[in-house]
Design a protein around this motif. Structure first.
Motif, mmCIF file in Angstrom:
data_model
loop_
_atom_site.group_PDB
_atom_site.id
_atom_site.type_symbol
_atom_site.label_atom_id
_atom_site.label_comp_id
_atom_site.label_asym_id
_atom_site.label_seq_id
_atom_site.Cartn_x
_atom_site.Cartn_y
_atom_site.Cartn_z
ATOM 1 N N THR A 16 0.765 -1.434 -0.021
ATOM 2 C CA THR A 16 0.111 -0.009 -0.156
ATOM 3 C C THR A 16 0.995 1.316 -0.008
ATOM 4 N N LYS A 17 1.825 1.285 0.937
ATOM 5 C CA LYS A 17 2.820 2.491 0.948
ATOM 6 C C LYS A 17 3.425 2.658 -0.498
ATOM 7 N N THR A 18 3.736 1.789 -1.022
ATOM 8 C CA THR A 18 4.499 1.580 -2.357
ATOM 9 C C THR A 18 3.829 2.392 -3.267
ATOM 10 N N ILE A 19 2.351 1.767 -3.510
ATOM 11 C CA ILE A 19 1.535 2.080 -4.589
ATOM 12 C C ILE A 19 1.240 3.860 -4.197
ATOM 13 N N GLU A 20 0.948 4.119 -3.065
ATOM 14 C CA GLU A 20 0.686 5.398 -2.660
ATOM 15 C C GLU A 20 1.584 6.549 -3.104
ATOM 16 N N SER A 21 2.852 6.049 -2.934
ATOM 17 C CA SER A 21 3.916 6.877 -3.327
ATOM 18 C C SER A 21 4.009 7.049 -4.818
ATOM 19 N N GLU A 28 -0.495 4.744 -14.727
ATOM 20 C CA GLU A 28 -1.059 3.449 -14.548
ATOM 21 C C GLU A 28 0.016 2.738 -13.644
ATOM 22 N N LEU A 29 -0.723 2.034 -12.679
ATOM 23 C CA LEU A 29 -0.012 1.198 -11.888
ATOM 24 C C LEU A 29 -0.463 -0.088 -11.906
ATOM 25 N N LEU A 30 0.607 -0.915 -12.069
ATOM 26 C CA LEU A 30 0.539 -2.411 -12.393
ATOM 27 C C LEU A 30 1.077 -3.146 -11.075
ATOM 28 N N VAL A 31 0.653 -3.913 -10.490
ATOM 29 C CA VAL A 31 1.206 -5.043 -9.535
ATOM 30 C C VAL A 31 1.078 -6.262 -10.207
ATOM 31 N N VAL A 32 2.415 -6.720 -10.541
ATOM 32 C CA VAL A 32 2.546 -8.186 -11.079
ATOM 33 C C VAL A 32 2.751 -9.170 -10.093
ATOM 34 N N ASP A 33 1.854 -9.891 -9.615
ATOM 35 C CA ASP A 33 1.776 -10.802 -8.581
ATOM 36 C C ASP A 33 2.456 -12.268 -8.982
ATOM 37 N N GLY A 34 3.195 -12.781 -8.059
ATOM 38 C CA GLY A 34 3.689 -13.997 -8.422
ATOM 39 C C GLY A 34 3.238 -15.236 -7.597
ATOM 40 N N GLY A 35 1.910 -15.061 -7.188
ATOM 41 C CA GLY A 35 1.405 -15.966 -6.462
ATOM 42 C C GLY A 35 1.375 -15.900 -5.132
ATOM 43 N N SER A 36 1.174 -14.645 -4.589
ATOM 44 C CA SER A 36 1.004 -14.368 -3.196
ATOM 45 C C SER A 36 -0.090 -15.254 -2.597
ATOM 46 N N THR A 37 0.151 -15.599 -1.239
ATOM 47 C CA THR A 37 -0.622 -16.258 -0.431
ATOM 48 C C THR A 37 -1.110 -15.334 0.976
ATOM 49 N N ASP A 38 -0.698 -14.162 1.037
ATOM 50 C CA ASP A 38 -0.717 -13.271 2.213
ATOM 51 C C ASP A 38 -1.816 -12.178 1.813
ATOM 52 N N GLY A 39 -2.411 -12.235 0.840
ATOM 53 C CA GLY A 39 -3.419 -10.982 0.770
ATOM 54 C C GLY A 39 -2.933 -10.003 -0.017
ATOM 55 N N THR A 40 -1.750 -9.975 -0.683
ATOM 56 C CA THR A 40 -1.180 -8.887 -1.408
ATOM 57 C C THR A 40 -2.013 -8.678 -2.623
ATOM 58 N N VAL A 41 -2.593 -9.410 -3.283
ATOM 59 C CA VAL A 41 -3.412 -9.131 -4.588
ATOM 60 C C VAL A 41 -4.783 -8.130 -3.913
ATOM 61 N N ALA A 42 -5.350 -8.470 -2.891
ATOM 62 C CA ALA A 42 -6.489 -7.883 -2.449
ATOM 63 C C ALA A 42 -6.100 -6.380 -1.814
ATOM 64 N N VAL A 43 -5.069 -6.481 -1.220
ATOM 65 C CA VAL A 43 -4.453 -5.254 -0.730
ATOM 66 C C VAL A 43 -4.176 -4.215 -1.888
ATOM 67 N N ALA A 44 -3.388 -4.758 -2.974
ATOM 68 C CA ALA A 44 -2.931 -3.697 -4.111
ATOM 69 C C ALA A 44 -4.217 -3.449 -4.775
ATOM 70 N N GLU A 45 -5.218 -4.076 -5.025
ATOM 71 C CA GLU A 45 -6.510 -3.562 -5.601
ATOM 72 C C GLU A 45 -7.277 -2.550 -4.915
ATOM 73 N N ALA A 46 -7.304 -2.801 -3.428
ATOM 74 C CA ALA A 46 -7.749 -1.739 -2.607
ATOM 75 C C ALA A 46 -7.266 -0.468 -2.711
ATOM 76 N N ALA A 47 -5.770 -0.500 -2.982
ATOM 77 C CA ALA A 47 -5.050 0.536 -2.938
ATOM 78 C C ALA A 47 -5.061 1.282 -4.266
ATOM 79 N N GLY A 48 -5.774 0.812 -5.415
ATOM 80 C CA GLY A 48 -5.832 1.430 -6.715
ATOM 81 C C GLY A 48 -4.935 0.852 -7.746
ATOM 82 N N ALA A 49 -4.318 -0.206 -7.419
ATOM 83 C CA ALA A 49 -3.599 -0.729 -8.531
ATOM 84 C C ALA A 49 -4.402 -1.943 -9.561
ATOM 85 N N ARG A 50 -3.765 -1.840 -10.662
ATOM 86 C CA ARG A 50 -4.290 -3.270 -11.483
ATOM 87 C C ARG A 50 -3.182 -4.206 -11.274
#
Length: 226
Positions: A16-21, A28-50
């Motif tokens: 979240t802090k990274t995306i906000e910066s 355009e903000l793209l988070v490329v997830d490598g198979g996270s199991t800790d909720g990274t995807v949901a947190v990134a989307e909530a922060a506004g990233a694709r």
């Protein structure tokens, strides 16, 4: 138009802090997830990233992000690193200067002790003298130049080093005075001196022809993807 590409793997705590910066000047903000199991995807989307998905390899994740991006400038940002204010205008001025192929930022580490200031000075000297910034300095490049250079090689380690070496054939690599701030966690795990020695040893071994898979084993036997 800048596309910020953030490769991530189990970075829910930092993303979240990274995306906000990056938000204020990224088109355009793209988070490329490598198979996270800790909720990274949901947190990134909530922060506004694709979010797009890729196999868990930083080089492949960054290439996947570049494929999905629509911007004419690509900025590759580690998931535990934040960008400085007004980074976008600085990036654009740098890339459209004569003879510049790519660039990166100066580095700051988010720890207060004096030993980290020494690391920062060493990184600044090395990257400016050799024109070889590492990935934690947020490398940026025109999308066309990235494609012409062939993107990141599919290596488990040193992909940023090899990519910048290839980019230097196309022009200068500039290091901006503005600083990205990266987590100190990698330095804290093994210690500053041991981490610096290990990094230097891996570069020497790479130039001697040691296989990247073996280098990654040495490195990640003591650390993890940062």
């Amino acid at each position: 138009m800048i596309s910020v590409i953030i490769p991530a793997l189990n970075e829910a705590e930092n993303i979240t802090k990274t995306i906000e910066s990056a938000k204020p000047e990224a088109k355009e903000l793209l988070v490329v997830d490598g198979g996270s199991t800790d909720g990274t995807v949901a947190v990134a989307e909530a922060a506004g990233a694709r979010v797009v998905n890729a196999v868990p390899c930083r080089a492949r994740q960054m290439n996947r992000g570049a494929e999905a991006a629509v911007g004419d400038v690509l900025l590759f940002l580690h998931a535990d690193t934040t960008l400085p204010q007004n980074y976008g205008s600085a990036v654009e001025r740098a890339l459209y200067s004569r003879g510049v192929a790519a660039g990166a930022f100066s580095l700051a580490i988010d720890a207060a002790k004096a030993k980290y200031r020494l690391v920062e000075r060493i990184v600044a000297f090395r990257s400016r003298r050799n024109g070889l910034p590492y990935g934690d300095q947020a490398i940026f490049v025109r999308a066309k130049t990235f494609a012409d250079a062939g993107g990141f090689a599919y290596m488990p380690i040193m992909e940023d080093y090899e990519f910048v070496r290839r980019l230097r054939r196309s022009g200068r690599i500039v290091i901006l005075p503005q600083k990205v701030v990266t987590s100190s966690r990698r330095w804290q795990r093994l210690g500053v001196v041991r981490t610096a020695v290990l990094n230097f040893f891996i570069i020497i071994a790479h130039h001697m022809g040691v296989a990247p898979e073996r280098l990654a084993g040495w490195y990640r036997g003591r650390s993890q993807q940062a």
